[in-house]
Motif scaffolding. Sequence first.
Motif, mmCIF file in Angstrom:
data_model
loop_
_atom_site.group_PDB
_atom_site.id
_atom_site.type_symbol
_atom_site.label_atom_id
_atom_site.label_comp_id
_atom_site.label_asym_id
_atom_site.label_seq_id
_atom_site.Cartn_x
_atom_site.Cartn_y
_atom_site.Cartn_z
ATOM 1 N N SER A 77 62.956 -41.194 -26.844
ATOM 2 C CA SER A 77 63.581 -40.001 -26.266
ATOM 3 C C SER A 77 64.981 -39.799 -26.830
ATOM 4 C CB SER A 77 63.635 -40.109 -24.744
ATOM 5 O OG SER A 77 62.342 -40.286 -24.233
ATOM 6 N N GLN A 122 65.218 -36.994 -20.663
ATOM 7 C CA GLN A 122 65.771 -38.114 -19.906
ATOM 8 C C GLN A 122 65.664 -39.414 -20.695
ATOM 9 O OE1 GLN A 122 65.869 -37.875 -16.002
ATOM 10 N NE2 GLN A 122 67.086 -39.730 -16.040
ATOM 11 N N THR A 144 60.128 -42.052 -19.666
ATOM 12 C CA THR A 144 59.385 -40.822 -19.954
ATOM 13 C C THR A 144 57.953 -41.013 -19.470
ATOM 14 O OG1 THR A 144 60.693 -40.589 -21.953
ATOM 15 C CG2 THR A 144 58.766 -39.188 -21.766
ATOM 16 N N ASP A 174 57.709 -35.669 -27.624
ATOM 17 C CA ASP A 174 58.107 -37.003 -27.177
ATOM 18 C C ASP A 174 57.033 -37.519 -26.226
ATOM 19 O OD1 ASP A 174 59.585 -39.266 -26.619
ATOM 20 O OD2 ASP A 174 60.801 -38.288 -25.068
HETATM 21 MG MG MG Z 1 61.352 -41.799 -23.343
#
Ligand code: MG
Lengths: 595, 89
Positions: free
Chosen positions: A17, A29, A37, A56
């Motif tokens: 991320s 985040q 995540t 992501d």
């Molecule tokens: Mg992540």
Amino acid sequence: MSKARIALVGMPNTGKSTLFNRLSGASAQVGNWPGMTVELESARLLVGARMVELVDLPGLNNLHGFSEDERIARHFLETQAIDALIVVLNATQIERQLAFALQIKRLGLPIILVLNMADEAIRRSVIIDRDALEKALGCPVCLISAKYGHGIQGVRHALETLLHHNTTTPRTPLHQALHEDDAIEAESAALLAHAVRSPQTPAATWTDRIDNILLHPWLGIVAFFVILLGLFQIVYSVGAPLQELLGEALEAAKTQWLIPAAAHLPAPIASFLLDGLFDGVGTVATFLPIILTFYLVMSAVEDSGYMARAAFLMDALMSRMGLDGRAFVMQIMGFGCNVPAIMGTRILRNPLQRRLSMLIIPFSLCSARLQVFLFFTTAIFSPQAAPWVLLSFYVLSFLVAFASAWVWRGRVGEQEPLIMELPPYRSPTFSYLALQSLREAGQFLRGAGGFIIAGVAIIWLLTHLPWGVEPASAASWAGQLAAITTPIFAPLGIDTLLSISLMFGFVAKEIVIGALAVIYGAGPNELTGVLARSMDWRQAYSFMLFTLLYTPCLATLAAIRRESRSLRFTVASTLWSLAIAWLASFAFYQTALLF
Amino acid sequence: MKHTANLDPLDPALTLLAHLPVGVFATVCYIDAQHELTARLRALGIKPGSRVSVVRSAPLSGPLQVRSGQTDIILRRAEAAAIHVNPTF
Ligand SMILES: [Mg+2]
Ligand SMILES: Nc1nc2c(ncn2[C@@H]2O[C@H](COP(=O)(O)OP(=O)(O)OP(=O)(O)O)[C@@H](O)[C@H]2O)c(=O)[nH]1
């Protein structure tokens, strides 16, 4: 040219991320917690002349993973058209993670191998021969520090080259790529021997030294409470004065400009705008500095790596309630907002254990409820007593959550094993924290903003109609409505006006304070005084107790419904909270009356 | 499923990771568990042949902090009891 789709894959907590944010400028985040995540996140960026959709993914332990977040990542890899993969590894841990990269490579998609956290690898004397790896693997290998922005240009460059030469390769189905595990182990070992040097016995790090205190059998528990108290101390000492300032500024703006400006408007409209929208929304807005500081501190804790320590320390206790240390971490994450905490339970594999965790998260004292409590404790209790009253609600929040889990623990059956990485401590960077808390505050405004405005408007209508009656009196619509619920709330010491705000609080707790401002006809800076005159400490505490325990908000209910995929469970959990809230307030108020 | 390593599973020196004293290094010999668990442990660096040590254990028979290479993991005693290791004194 068509749009290309590129996904970031890697084991949990490797910095996917962080790299995603770096490449795309998004603000996904990030946190030093494996399983930060839990859903797909995508952003667009321009690579050369090509538009790219960057995705992501949640972290994967391996391609066999069976938790919900892993399933989401795997499902994406199995079903979506993907042009290339960026495989992110923690360079320090290349010894165990390289096999994962080789497994991904078997999928047959073009890949870029990113060895992240190069800064930590150097500090830990892990030496990687990038060129040798690149040659042996036949794919671009980048050694970077996503957090500090080192080597990002190299990744962009590799992407550009890759997309330029892009030929559609036939993909190996996932299950087929999985077959060759033993061969992969051998290949990985050979590569490592060739290109990586890593110390056999790692030297003691400052993480070890900090853990000697923070994970100490009893000092660790003391430290936990000190950290918790420190958190609230910061929120109090930074946020509270700012809130007061903002309140005064809004009040001044109202008397100096708005009232004169509204003088020529018809009375009902002026009242709606000033006593309704302005007072209601303004009062809620004064909490923005507190929310911002709160999220800032919470992000710092999440990014430090302390959450995994909390899981370690509390696991013994949680295991006796059918849960594990991770459920405790979700309880703390719920301090910010219950919704992401509910979604965070995706890392639990046992569906029943997940439900039990979801049952108790709504008791976690979220920042919206914190507003209500800050307001009431300052209004009703002395400055010396107020912080302790607030603390008592945090303690109660945990006690009720634990008791609920304990009651239902028998439903879980056999617990799933707790196996997770304990990452090293990482110091949060200020720019990231600022970004993160602004993002969360923005989300709060967007999410609750509409509810707050609508709620405040409806409450103004209810309390001022039929036009001409004394606002919020028994003759008003609100008064008539409240008369119906009086039998329920009177034994709790919650009067009719307060009970109306609770009804709106069902939708979102952020509305409660705004609702009270409208109901009592008081501006951002007067409400505390009005409240202090209209109730005693017993009623105030009982009201707060009810606010703590009954359903947090509609958004949380929706999240529970979505994640549990069961309406029955959602209804049952709501009723459970409501029943506990009523009983607890009743017991408290009736007992307190004896003194 | 059992993974046999270069070590003799009948070696009397063999013990369980759950019983390994804090600070003592050991080599994982085999893991006596379901495939899913061995796969997860392997992903976190614990497989036959890895060198491991217990860094500390949580109070009230809580989990262990186990170190293998550059990775620290949290592991409950029940799972650590499935991991047979050979201590290297
Ligand atoms: Mg992540
Ligand atoms: N020292 C260092 N820390 C980094 C680097 N990149 C990321 N981090 C930190 O590593 C932690 C994990 O980062 P994330 O980006 O959330 O990792 P992730 O791979 O998305 O994790 P999951 O979503 O849980 O799978 C955070 O605390 C980051 O600040 C880096 O290059 N160096």
